[in-house]
Scaffold this active site. Sequence first.
Site, PDB file in Angstrom:
ATOM      1  CB  SER A 173     -84.835 -52.862   6.338  1.00 28.12           C
ATOM      2  OG  SER A 173     -85.091 -54.176   6.330  1.00 28.12           O
TER       3      SER A 173
ATOM      4  CD  GLU B  33     -88.111 -48.905  -0.634  1.00 24.21           C
ATOM      5  OE1 GLU B  33     -87.418 -50.032  -0.961  1.00 24.21           O
ATOM      6  OE2 GLU B  33     -88.060 -48.413   0.368  1.00 24.21           O
TER       7      GLU B  33
HETATM    8  O1  KIV Z   1     -84.096 -54.180   3.191  1.00 25.86           O
HETATM    9  C1  KIV Z   1     -85.157 -54.268   3.267  1.00 25.86           C
HETATM   10  O2  KIV Z   1     -85.970 -54.602   4.004  1.00 25.86           O
HETATM   11  C2  KIV Z   1     -85.782 -54.063   1.973  1.00 25.86           C
HETATM   12  C3  KIV Z   1     -87.348 -53.877   1.767  1.00 25.86           C
HETATM   13  C4  KIV Z   1     -87.818 -52.668   2.262  1.00 25.86           C
HETATM   14  C5  KIV Z   1     -87.834 -54.194   0.607  1.00 25.86           C
HETATM   15  O3  KIV Z   1     -85.353 -54.069   0.833  1.00 25.86           O
END
Ligand code: KIV
Length: 271
Positions: A52, A188
Amino acid sequence: MSYLSDAKPLSLNDFRKMKAAGEKLAMVTAYDASFAQLLEAEGAEILLVGDSLGNVVQGRDSTVAVTMRDMVYHVECVARGARRAMVIGDLPFGSYQESREQALRNACQLMAAGARMVKLEGGAFMAETVAFMVERGVPVCAHIGLTPQSVHQLGGYRVQGRTDAGARQLKADALALEQAGASMVVLEMVPASLAGELTAAAKTMATIGIGAGPLCDGQVLVLHDMLGVYPGKKARFQKDFMAENGSIAAAIAAYVKAVKAGQFPAAEHSY
Ligand code: KIV
């Protein structure tokens, strides 16, 4: 009473005991050493160096372009700030899907950078790869439901497992990943009742929800969403803990407390 000792780094064994005791796990994403230190000090037990970062650090519209080089850099930063918390490094898109050997090679790079577990997206079709890595000493957190790296295949960021067939698939995925040796699984954007069933069925693998209701073994939020600093449209499952707390430290502490008490996510954050 908590099973956790302040002195030593948290281990897989600690998380298994917490799941068995019904003690909720508090996970947050982290991308640098200062936040790693603060998150840990305020009680987060698991720091996910998530891809993310493609969205919240690099300003991209998806995680697809994040590279191993990006991940290694941010895992190193977070690992320097963390002492007790478990640092999980995300394997980015294209770094593990080709073969189990490719997955192991890249997982080892993240471990060398300071991760103590790696995360990859995908269900039963990734089970052989998960088993290959676990047998060779790499703890694995799986990720099913809405898998952001597949956003173009899924056609958008949508709740998964709403149909009978979708729910059956997620149950088969969770079972295959647990049997392959995954220690944790992120769920998720999954209906809360289904996430509850998956959590009850998983004997050793801890479920970590994000948009998956309150019945999971633990919860995760993206740091920038939890602090309300990410611009744009908010997903239903997000909560800005800064809005009701006067400092970043207080917001993190409030998130950890709400997760531990089973008060976050509430019905309005669930599907
Ligand atoms: O990349 C990320 O932050 C994630 C979370 C949303 C679980 O995979």
